[in-house]
Design an enzyme around this catalytic site. Structure first.
Site, PDB file in Angstrom:
ATOM      1  N   THR A  29       8.218   1.014  -4.174  1.00  0.00           N
ATOM      2  CA  THR A  29       7.880   2.417  -4.438  1.00  0.00           C
ATOM      3  C   THR A  29       7.082   3.011  -3.287  1.00  0.00           C
ATOM      4  O   THR A  29       7.393   4.100  -2.782  1.00  0.00           O
ATOM      5  CB  THR A  29       7.100   2.556  -5.753  1.00  0.00           C
ATOM      6  OG1 THR A  29       7.849   1.960  -6.810  1.00  0.00           O
ATOM      7  CG2 THR A  29       6.871   4.020  -6.102  1.00  0.00           C
ATOM      8  N   GLY A  95       1.280  -7.849  -7.274  1.00  0.00           N
ATOM      9  CA  GLY A  95       1.547  -9.104  -6.588  1.00  0.00           C
ATOM     10  C   GLY A  95       2.979  -9.561  -6.667  1.00  0.00           C
ATOM     11  O   GLY A  95       3.311 -10.651  -6.196  1.00  0.00           O
ATOM     12  N   GLU A 103      -3.796  -6.727  -0.622  1.00  0.00           N
ATOM     13  CA  GLU A 103      -3.831  -5.458  -1.363  1.00  0.00           C
ATOM     14  C   GLU A 103      -5.188  -5.252  -2.032  1.00  0.00           C
ATOM     15  O   GLU A 103      -5.730  -4.142  -2.024  1.00  0.00           O
ATOM     16  CB  GLU A 103      -2.715  -5.438  -2.415  1.00  0.00           C
ATOM     17  CG  GLU A 103      -1.332  -5.240  -1.826  1.00  0.00           C
ATOM     18  CD  GLU A 103      -0.229  -5.387  -2.848  1.00  0.00           C
ATOM     19  OE1 GLU A 103       0.823  -4.760  -2.654  1.00  0.00           O
ATOM     20  OE2 GLU A 103      -0.383  -6.133  -3.832  1.00  0.00           O
TER      21      GLU A 103
END
Length: 224
Positions: A29, A95, A103
């Site tokens: 995304t 993840g 992240e």
């Protein structure tokens, strides 16, 4: 057919202003966010990106987005990332792309975190998606055995070739499966206390804004 990921990913770029340091997440995304930011940079937008994975770094460099490492910035203004699941309490699982450790480090350094998702990622309870644990290769079977002795089912992540999947940091991923996380805070404490588990994919106190693309073409902005 509406591409929910694309409309959510591109919408997030509206939060990016000239001069910002921007965390660039990883996944299918936020891929669209980075593509759009590349277009904006070509038109004169001045930003510095901090990538959360080698894959994102390669994409950003191809698009001409200037990058710095996390070590070379004092703070990040906004990070845009995707999610595998997120509940109504703004708690999520990340993840699936294997970048959870980087992240989370980038999210921690960010003044604002925006998650871009399709509507199927909004859930009432976490756990339909496997919860990843980044573990060091040394003794990973001991971690797996300890969890399974406690009734927690795990699987070692592998590539399509059958070889063990390795993160950008050279570690393995154990995915917790068939588990509903009704008390994510308790799970955080449990998993954070296991030696050899470098990070888990529960993101509990990071998200400020959710941008949700819907099959209808509508974009819902959900603020904390």
């Amino acid at each position: 057919m509406i591409n929910q990921k694309k409309i959510a990913g591109e919408k997030a770029c509206e939060w990016i202003k000239d001069g910002m340091v921007v965390g660039l997440g990883t996944g299918s995304t936020v891929y669209y966010t980075i593509e759009k930011l590349g277009e904006m940079v070509q038109k004169g937008l001045n930003i510095t990106g901090v990538a959360t994975s080698i894959e994102t770094e390669q994409q950003a460099r191809t698009l001409g987005i200037p990058l710095k490492s996390l070590n070379d910035v004092t703070k990040i203004d906004v990070t845009i990332d995707g999610a595998d699941e997120i509940n109504q309490a703004f708690q999520g699982i990340k993840g699936g792309g294997g970048a959870l450790l980087r992240e989370k480090m980038v999210a921690q350094a960010s003044s604002k975190n925006i998650w871009v998702v399709g509507e199927e990622k909004l859930v009432t309870e976490l756990g339909k998606f496997p919860l990843p644990l980044e573990v060091i290769p040394f003794g990973w079977k001991q971690i797996k055995r300890m969890l399974e002795n406690d009734g927690v089912e795990t699987t070692l992540r592998k590539q399509s070739s059958g070889e063990i999947y390795e993160t950008n940091n050279g570690n393995y991923i154990l995915d917790i499966i068939n588990q509903t996380f009704t008390n994510p805070e308790a799970w955080h404490e449990k998993l954070a206390g296991i030696p050899g588990v470098l990070e888990h994919g529960l993101f509990l106190h990071y998200v400020d804004i959710i941008i949700c693309g819907k099959a209808s073409g509508e974009i819902e902005i959900i603020k904390k």
